[in-house]
Design an enzyme around this catalytic site. Structure first.
Site, PDB file in Angstrom:
ATOM      1  N   ASP A  45       0.814  -1.221   0.000  1.00  0.00           N
ATOM      2  CA  ASP A  45       0.000   0.000   0.000  1.00  0.00           C
ATOM      3  C   ASP A  45       0.846   1.270   0.000  1.00  0.00           C
ATOM      4  O   ASP A  45       2.008   1.277   0.403  1.00  0.00           O
ATOM      5  CB  ASP A  45      -0.973   0.018   1.193  1.00  0.00           C
ATOM      6  CG  ASP A  45      -0.262  -0.100   2.544  1.00  0.00           C
ATOM      7  OD1 ASP A  45       0.750  -0.820   2.647  1.00  0.00           O
ATOM      8  OD2 ASP A  45      -0.728   0.554   3.510  1.00  0.00           O
ATOM      9  N   HIS A  63       8.047   8.593   4.353  1.00  0.00           N
ATOM     10  CA  HIS A  63       6.809   9.378   4.463  1.00  0.00           C
ATOM     11  C   HIS A  63       7.027  10.851   4.094  1.00  0.00           C
ATOM     12  O   HIS A  63       6.161  11.681   4.348  1.00  0.00           O
ATOM     13  CB  HIS A  63       6.160   9.265   5.851  1.00  0.00           C
ATOM     14  CG  HIS A  63       5.706   7.876   6.186  1.00  0.00           C
ATOM     15  ND1 HIS A  63       4.724   7.597   7.113  1.00  0.00           N
ATOM     16  CD2 HIS A  63       6.080   6.667   5.702  1.00  0.00           C
ATOM     17  CE1 HIS A  63       4.549   6.287   7.198  1.00  0.00           C
ATOM     18  NE2 HIS A  63       5.363   5.701   6.354  1.00  0.00           N
ATOM     19  N   GLU A  74      -0.684  -1.926   5.163  1.00  0.00           N
ATOM     20  CA  GLU A  74       0.231  -1.865   6.320  1.00  0.00           C
ATOM     21  C   GLU A  74       0.125  -0.519   7.022  1.00  0.00           C
ATOM     22  O   GLU A  74       0.314  -0.431   8.239  1.00  0.00           O
ATOM     23  CB  GLU A  74       1.680  -2.101   5.862  1.00  0.00           C
ATOM     24  CG  GLU A  74       2.669  -2.264   7.012  1.00  0.00           C
ATOM     25  CD  GLU A  74       3.152  -0.950   7.601  1.00  0.00           C
ATOM     26  OE1 GLU A  74       3.372  -0.872   8.813  1.00  0.00           O
ATOM     27  OE2 GLU A  74       3.281   0.027   6.834  1.00  0.00           O
ATOM     28  N   GLU A  75      -0.159   0.539   6.258  1.00  0.00           N
ATOM     29  CA  GLU A  75      -0.096   1.903   6.809  1.00  0.00           C
ATOM     30  C   GLU A  75      -1.362   2.302   7.566  1.00  0.00           C
ATOM     31  O   GLU A  75      -1.379   3.349   8.203  1.00  0.00           O
ATOM     32  CB  GLU A  75       0.148   2.914   5.680  1.00  0.00           C
ATOM     33  CG  GLU A  75       1.429   2.676   4.878  1.00  0.00           C
ATOM     34  CD  GLU A  75       2.684   3.183   5.594  1.00  0.00           C
ATOM     35  OE1 GLU A  75       2.578   3.602   6.763  1.00  0.00           O
ATOM     36  OE2 GLU A  75       3.762   3.130   4.977  1.00  0.00           O
TER      37      GLU A  75
HETATM   38 NI    NI Z   1       6.657   1.068   5.394  1.00  0.00          NI
END
Ligand code: NI
Length: 391
Positions: A78, A362, A136-137
């Protein structure tokens, strides 16, 4: 001639996969095109059984030609709700969505491993399951869904996976036994005072002044209530109150993250935090509502698996490119798999000046040095073959 050679070198293929994914990012639980693309690529590889355990995850299973154990390899697929600021031609084509954590690379690496293992299936021991995991996020996380609501983990003997890391030089592999990544818990706090005119605070209970004291006093939880060698982070990351310069508002809304490794400390933290909030609010005549949410479990690597990964890394990249990994307060839902089987998670360096890929994860300019894809494939393929060896 193998399929891989017909399609060009391994590196070219990995880069093509990664760039396609990078251009077409999707956030957690919405990875429909991503999953379809992965499934399509896996179906070109003979000998794999390809299924969709959930709407946006993909599983490829390879039954090896030799006896051995069942190994689960995991990649997360993702992206993040971030507007990309990179200018290269394969930047995100979707406004506000970006692969800013390297999961495009993880997916390309696991496709590469699937391709190589499928070509040499007769030589592969045991069974290799390759899960392309969604979300996952975003909590509660795709791993938890796969572990709790599918039979993915049935019969798995050991699990491994990797995260590319822009803060490590490209080519480096880093492994650590034991506590590796923290539990990312969160708090949501509303402080209720009594608003009024900014000129007459004596007629109000000012939730901003109370909130400010809560923020500073919460730092005492870490510095005065927890032993120095027990890792705990408490960060207030959001503080919203008021609308204009001359009005004291009724409420202040704060959010924060709490990170820990130790299960006992993790359970104790919310009580320590609430005690401070309650005390400060009572002292100033305010009330509060606290919502405390436990996030992913900490990633605690199994010692023997980490030891084997270290040996594999030394054999694969050499001692000059091996590092003992540092524990990180970041969280990861890889921990969900570790509830069901022993395993270890590790890092592969992806940072370089040449690729301008030292930006933090990020960040809107995050990217990877694509040489890391080759290192990732070498490590994960070697890990699969080693871990699948019969005991
Ligand atoms: Ni990651």
């Amino acid at each position: 001639m193998t399929q891989m050679v017909e399609r060009g070198t391994l590196r070219d293929q990995l880069v093509a996969w990664r760039r396609h994914l990078h251009m077409n990012p999707e956030v957690g639980f919405e990875e429909h095109e991503t999953a379809a693309y992965i499934e399509g690529e896996l179906r070109k590889m003979p000998g794999l059984t390809v299924t969709r355990p959930t709407a946006t995850s993909v599983l490829a299973v390879l039954k090896g030609g030799k006896p051995g154990r069942t190994v689960l390899l995991r990649a997360d697929i993702d992206a993040l709700p971030i507007e990309e600021e990179n200018t290269f031609e394969f930047r995100s084509r979707k406004p506000g969505v970006m692969h800013a954590c390297g999961h495009d690379g993880h997916t390309a690496i696991l496709l590469g491993v699937a391709s190589l293992l499928a070509e040499s299936a007769q030589e592969v021991p045991g069974e290799i399951r390759m899960i392309f995991q969604h979300a996952e996020e975003i909590g509660p996380g795709g791993a938890e869904e796969l572990v709790m609501e599918t039979n993915l983990m049935d019969g798995v003997d050991v699990v491994t996976g990797l995260h590319l890391n822009s803060q490590l030089p490209v080519g480096v592999v880093a492994v650590k036994p034991g506590a590796f990544m923290a539990a990312p818990d969160s708090l949501h706090l509303t402080i209720r005072g009594r608003g009024g005119h900014g000129a007459h605070p004596e007629q109000t209970v000012d939730p901003i002044a109370v909130g400010a004291q809560v923020v500073t006093n919460l730092q005492h939880v870490v510095s005065r209530n927890v032993a120095a060698l027990d890792a705990l982070v408490v960060s207030i990351t959001s503080f919203h109150a008021g609308t204009t310069h001359n009005v004291i508002p009724d409420t202040a809304v704060l959010q924060g993250t709490v990170r820990s490794f130790d299960p006992e400390l993790r359970q104790r933290a919310p009580r320590l935090i609430e005690r401070v909030i309650r005390g400060v609010c009572e002292a100033h005549g305010a009330t509060y509502e606290l919502k405390y949410e436990f996030g992913y479990r900490p990633v605690i690597n199994t010692d023997w698996v980490a030891a084997q990964l270290k040996e594999i890394a030394l054999a694969t990249v050499g001692s000059e490119h091996y590092q003992d990994a540092q524990p990180t307060m970041g969280g990861e839902d890889f921990s969900a798999y570790l509830q069901k089987a022993p395993g270890a998670y590790f890092n592969v360096g992806a940072g370089s000046d040449a690729a301008d890929s030292r930006w933090p994860h990020h960040h809107p300019r995050f990217t990877i040095d694509e040489d890391s894809l080759v290192t990732g494939v070498q490590m994960l393929q070697a890990a699969a073959l080693r871990l699948a060896q019969p005991e």
